[in-house]
Design a protein around this motif. Sequence first.
Motif, short mmCIF file in Angstrom:
data_model
loop_
_atom_site.label_atom_id
_atom_site.label_comp_id
_atom_site.label_asym_id
_atom_site.label_seq_id
_atom_site.Cartn_x
_atom_site.Cartn_y
_atom_site.Cartn_z
N VAL A 6 109.37 3.29 -5.70
CA VAL A 6 108.89 4.51 -6.06
C VAL A 6 108.79 4.39 -7.87
O VAL A 6 110.16 4.58 -8.67
CB VAL A 6 108.39 5.46 -5.59
N GLN A 22 100.61 0.72 -8.84
CA GLN A 22 100.76 0.69 -7.40
C GLN A 22 100.27 -1.81 -7.16
O GLN A 22 100.69 -1.87 -6.37
CB GLN A 22 99.17 1.02 -6.56
N ARG A 25 102.59 -3.76 -6.30
CA ARG A 25 103.47 -3.29 -4.70
C ARG A 25 104.76 -2.89 -4.67
O ARG A 25 105.20 -2.54 -3.60
CB ARG A 25 103.98 -5.50 -4.43
N ALA A 27 105.22 1.78 -4.78
CA ALA A 27 104.19 2.92 -5.29
C ALA A 27 104.91 3.57 -6.80
O ALA A 27 105.36 3.92 -7.69
CB ALA A 27 104.76 4.19 -4.29
N ALA A 49 100.14 4.34 -3.23
CA ALA A 49 100.49 3.10 -3.10
C ALA A 49 99.51 2.41 -2.19
O ALA A 49 98.50 3.13 -1.67
CB ALA A 49 101.82 2.62 -2.21
N HIS A 50 99.01 1.00 -2.34
CA HIS A 50 97.48 0.72 -1.88
C HIS A 50 98.55 0.32 0.23
O HIS A 50 99.28 0.18 0.47
CB HIS A 50 97.75 -0.61 -2.01
N THR A 121 97.02 7.32 0.15
CA THR A 121 96.69 6.48 0.13
C THR A 121 95.35 5.93 0.52
O THR A 121 94.72 7.28 0.53
CB THR A 121 97.74 5.58 1.38
#
Length: 158
Positions: A6, A22, A25, A27, A49-50, A121
């Motif tokens: 993160v 993000q 890859r 957070a 995140a994604h 998300t």
Amino acid sequence: MTSLRVVAYNGTADDRPGTVIQNRRVAASPRGPAGGVGPGEIGNFIVTAHRTTHGRPFGKVPQLGNGDHILVTHNGYVYDYVVVRTMVISFRKPAEKAQQNAVVPGRPGEVPTRAMITLSTCATTEDHAQGNYWKDELDNPEHRIDKIGALVATRPAT
């Protein structure tokens, strides 16, 4: 258990700097007056995140249910949060975005008294299933799924 890095930054959830983070890859965790707090601190520790792109680090976040644990390791401590509710917010409604960024998740203007976490998300899959293909300038779909947790324990990391 899944481990995810993160990255903290000065900003708000789902702004351009957070989206850039993000997209790597990992957070993103907004901090500062318009963002959140750090792990274990009183207020709202926001992590975005994604879910469907860029490695899908939050691919399973929508499956979290009340009572599930979210463990955060930071500076030699493990912070144990328990999911207490789910919010679905719209990017098209400023009042709902304010709920996501509030120091007490879902309650703008309230004074925080405990440490909380918001895992946020996209709801791309759900929006598309309902024929909603709206996106903002950063490719965020209309809705976000936010899992809200409360800190229940802190212990030294081993």
